[in-house]
Design a protein around this motif. Structure first.
Motif, PDB file in Angstrom:
ATOM      1  N   TYR A 166       1.143  -1.403   0.054  1.00  0.00           N
ATOM      2  CA  TYR A 166       0.059  -0.428  -0.033  1.00  0.00           C
ATOM      3  C   TYR A 166       0.872   1.075  -0.309  1.00  0.00           C
ATOM      4  O   TYR A 166       1.466   1.128   0.602  1.00  0.00           O
ATOM      5  CB  TYR A 166      -0.466   0.227   1.077  1.00  0.00           C
ATOM      6  N   ARG A 167       0.334   2.246  -0.478  1.00  0.00           N
ATOM      7  CA  ARG A 167       0.810   3.568  -0.913  1.00  0.00           C
ATOM      8  C   ARG A 167      -0.463   4.415  -0.703  1.00  0.00           C
ATOM      9  O   ARG A 167      -1.307   4.611  -0.952  1.00  0.00           O
ATOM     10  CB  ARG A 167       2.189   3.747  -1.821  1.00  0.00           C
ATOM     11  N   LEU A 168       0.855   5.480  -0.803  1.00  0.00           N
ATOM     12  CA  LEU A 168      -0.736   7.032  -1.122  1.00  0.00           C
ATOM     13  C   LEU A 168       0.036   6.685  -3.100  1.00  0.00           C
ATOM     14  O   LEU A 168       0.353   6.994  -2.918  1.00  0.00           O
ATOM     15  CB  LEU A 168       0.184   8.045  -0.646  1.00  0.00           C
ATOM     16  N   PRO A 169      -1.740   7.982  -3.898  1.00  0.00           N
ATOM     17  CA  PRO A 169      -1.698   8.326  -4.522  1.00  0.00           C
ATOM     18  C   PRO A 169      -0.823   9.403  -5.555  1.00  0.00           C
ATOM     19  O   PRO A 169       0.220  10.302  -4.171  1.00  0.00           O
ATOM     20  CB  PRO A 169      -2.924   8.585  -4.836  1.00  0.00           C
ATOM     21  N   SER A 170      -0.351   9.201  -6.159  1.00  0.00           N
ATOM     22  CA  SER A 170       0.601  10.447  -6.617  1.00  0.00           C
ATOM     23  C   SER A 170       0.005  10.926  -7.483  1.00  0.00           C
ATOM     24  O   SER A 170      -1.260  11.186  -7.321  1.00  0.00           O
ATOM     25  CB  SER A 170       1.962   9.991  -7.753  1.00  0.00           C
ATOM     26  N   VAL A 171       0.031  13.166  -7.504  1.00  0.00           N
ATOM     27  CA  VAL A 171      -0.389  13.854  -7.505  1.00  0.00           C
ATOM     28  C   VAL A 171      -1.346  13.111  -8.755  1.00  0.00           C
ATOM     29  O   VAL A 171      -2.611  13.996  -8.814  1.00  0.00           O
ATOM     30  CB  VAL A 171       0.549  15.345  -7.819  1.00  0.00           C
ATOM     31  N   ASN A 172      -1.049  13.419 -10.055  1.00  0.00           N
ATOM     32  CA  ASN A 172      -1.843  12.265 -11.413  1.00  0.00           C
ATOM     33  C   ASN A 172      -2.178  11.283 -11.113  1.00  0.00           C
ATOM     34  O   ASN A 172      -3.639  11.668 -11.191  1.00  0.00           O
ATOM     35  CB  ASN A 172      -0.777  12.266 -12.400  1.00  0.00           C
ATOM     36  N   GLU A 173      -2.257  11.130 -10.449  1.00  0.00           N
ATOM     37  CA  GLU A 173      -2.790   9.123 -10.017  1.00  0.00           C
ATOM     38  C   GLU A 173      -4.512  10.404  -9.143  1.00  0.00           C
ATOM     39  O   GLU A 173      -5.393   9.977  -8.944  1.00  0.00           O
ATOM     40  CB  GLU A 173      -2.611   8.398  -8.454  1.00  0.00           C
ATOM     41  N   TYR A 174      -4.198  11.298  -8.338  1.00  0.00           N
ATOM     42  CA  TYR A 174      -4.922  11.308  -7.682  1.00  0.00           C
ATOM     43  C   TYR A 174      -6.048  12.183  -7.981  1.00  0.00           C
ATOM     44  O   TYR A 174      -7.284  11.718  -7.930  1.00  0.00           O
ATOM     45  CB  TYR A 174      -4.617  12.435  -6.085  1.00  0.00           C
ATOM     46  N   PHE A 175      -5.547  13.316  -9.505  1.00  0.00           N
ATOM     47  CA  PHE A 175      -7.391  13.512  -9.861  1.00  0.00           C
ATOM     48  C   PHE A 175      -6.874  12.623 -10.953  1.00  0.00           C
ATOM     49  O   PHE A 175      -8.483  12.471 -11.557  1.00  0.00           O
ATOM     50  CB  PHE A 175      -5.687  15.193  -9.958  1.00  0.00           C
ATOM     51  N   TRP A 230      -3.875  12.894   2.283  1.00  0.00           N
ATOM     52  CA  TRP A 230      -2.341  13.031   1.705  1.00  0.00           C
ATOM     53  C   TRP A 230      -2.144  12.495   0.881  1.00  0.00           C
ATOM     54  O   TRP A 230      -2.169  11.235   0.263  1.00  0.00           O
ATOM     55  CB  TRP A 230      -1.727  12.451   2.308  1.00  0.00           C
ATOM     56  N   ILE A 231      -1.030  12.914  -0.264  1.00  0.00           N
ATOM     57  CA  ILE A 231      -0.765  13.238  -1.912  1.00  0.00           C
ATOM     58  C   ILE A 231       0.360  12.970  -1.497  1.00  0.00           C
ATOM     59  O   ILE A 231       1.539  13.531  -0.848  1.00  0.00           O
ATOM     60  CB  ILE A 231      -1.398  13.687  -2.911  1.00  0.00           C
ATOM     61  N   PHE A 232       1.287  11.601  -2.331  1.00  0.00           N
ATOM     62  CA  PHE A 232       2.896  11.842  -2.391  1.00  0.00           C
ATOM     63  C   PHE A 232       3.400  12.029  -3.802  1.00  0.00           C
ATOM     64  O   PHE A 232       3.047  11.474  -4.781  1.00  0.00           O
ATOM     65  CB  PHE A 232       3.098   9.973  -2.547  1.00  0.00           C
ATOM     66  N   GLY A 233       3.799  13.109  -3.461  1.00  0.00           N
ATOM     67  CA  GLY A 233       4.691  13.603  -4.670  1.00  0.00           C
ATOM     68  C   GLY A 233       5.648  15.396  -4.347  1.00  0.00           C
ATOM     69  O   GLY A 233       5.807  15.325  -3.408  1.00  0.00           O
ATOM     70  N   GLU A 234       6.077  16.031  -5.667  1.00  0.00           N
ATOM     71  CA  GLU A 234       6.868  16.344  -5.642  1.00  0.00           C
ATOM     72  C   GLU A 234       6.206  18.347  -6.161  1.00  0.00           C
ATOM     73  O   GLU A 234       5.896  17.960  -7.281  1.00  0.00           O
ATOM     74  CB  GLU A 234       8.321  16.464  -5.900  1.00  0.00           C
ATOM     75  N   LEU A 235       6.522  19.087  -5.738  1.00  0.00           N
ATOM     76  CA  LEU A 235       6.581  20.550  -5.905  1.00  0.00           C
ATOM     77  C   LEU A 235       7.664  21.222  -5.832  1.00  0.00           C
ATOM     78  O   LEU A 235       7.648  22.092  -4.940  1.00  0.00           O
ATOM     79  CB  LEU A 235       4.899  20.947  -5.554  1.00  0.00           C
TER      80      LEU A 235
END
Length: 295
Positions: A166-175, A230-235
């Protein structure tokens, strides 16, 4: 020896097959090479969406309490504002089956690993170090006779892209999930719907029981309201001297009540400037939803 090998092989194949199927509280979502940046300006342009198993519901208070009890022997999070105030543990999460909040990014990743290990999956996060539990990480402390604003160093968290846990979705995956996947985006399923059937509108109840409203076309609930996630990603635009303690890999976001009165998802997102960075050490109305690689 041959029988032993056959038994071991059969066991491995059984575990593999179980891990390769969606569980009862998951949905399978087909991936895509759709350019999400065309629709949402803060998504990555060349980030392919892989096939996913996605939890239908946000993690509940009951589930997170099990995690807290396992690691700390008791649910220390119950001490949140226990002396009163507007926001307390039970006012923010009134029932055991409502969406959990007050979760830090560190705890969200640790929860994902814990659930993965319990279910025989490979943990998705490499967490270097530990962060002692605290209800409030941002504190004034006295050091060498001076008062300083103390923020502890958060462990570095790296994602193993190939893990099946299991993991958190990425920014792209979330939307991508929120918009209903590739078919949802192309068909604009949201046009003409009654948004009140999909998002909570009772401002007196911060968090509701998960899954009581309509799901989106993928069968996923509460993407439009309830807990922020929470989303896993980099801004990169928000990086500071300490990227781990600012927003690297840590973005909390969801749609808010009354945000979609003029409801056109693609127009709404393409007009938004960016996501708001959230410190990974902040406790607030942020919860989580888990995904895992389908292949």
């Amino acid at each position: 020896m041959k029988r032993l090998f056959t038994l071991m092989f059969s066991t491995i194949m059984l575990i593999t097959s179980l891990c390769a199927e969606p569980k009862g509280d998951e949905v399978y979502v087909s991936g895509s090479i759709l350019n999400l940046k065309k629709y949402i300006k803060f998504c990555d342009e060349n980030s392919e969406i892989q096939n996913l198993y996605v939890k239908k519901y946000e993690v509940t208070r009951k589930e997170f309490e099990e995690f807290m009890n396992y690691y700390y022997g008791n649910n220390k999070l119950k001490d949140f504002s226990k002396d009163g105030g507007l926001y307390t543990y039970y006012s923010m999460m009134p029932t055991s089956d409502c969406a959990v909040v007050l979760v830090t990014f560190y705890e969200a990743c640790k929860f994902c690993n814990w659930r993965s290990e319990r279910e025989g999956l490979e943990p998705a996060y490499d967490i270097k170090g530990e962060l002692p539990f605290s209800v409030e990480y941002f504190q004034w402390k006295q050091e060498n006779g001076k008062w300083i604003y103390y923020v502890p160093k958060m462990p570095e968290i790296k994602l193993n892209q190939n893990a099946n846990g299991y993991r958190l979705p990425s920014v792209n995956e979330y939307f991508y999930l929120l918009l209903g996947g590739e078919n949802g985006i192309r068909n604009k399923w949201w046009e003409g719907i009654d948004i009140t059937e999909y998002e909570h509108t009772d401002l007196s109840n911060p968090n509701e029981k998960v899954g009581i409203l309509k799901s989106n076309p993928l069968g996923i609930y509460d993407l439009f309201s309830n807990a922020s996630e929470w989303i896993f990603g980099e801004l990169n635009s928000f990086y500071e001297d300490d990227p781990v303690n600012t927003v690297k890999n840590a973005i909390g976001y969801s749609l808010k009540k009354n945000s979609l009165q003029d409801f056109n998802l693609l127009q709404y997102f393409s007009n938004k400037k960016t996501l708001s960075p959230v410190s990974p050490l902040v406790r607030g109305f942020i919860g989580m939803r888990m995904v895992r690689n389908a292949e």
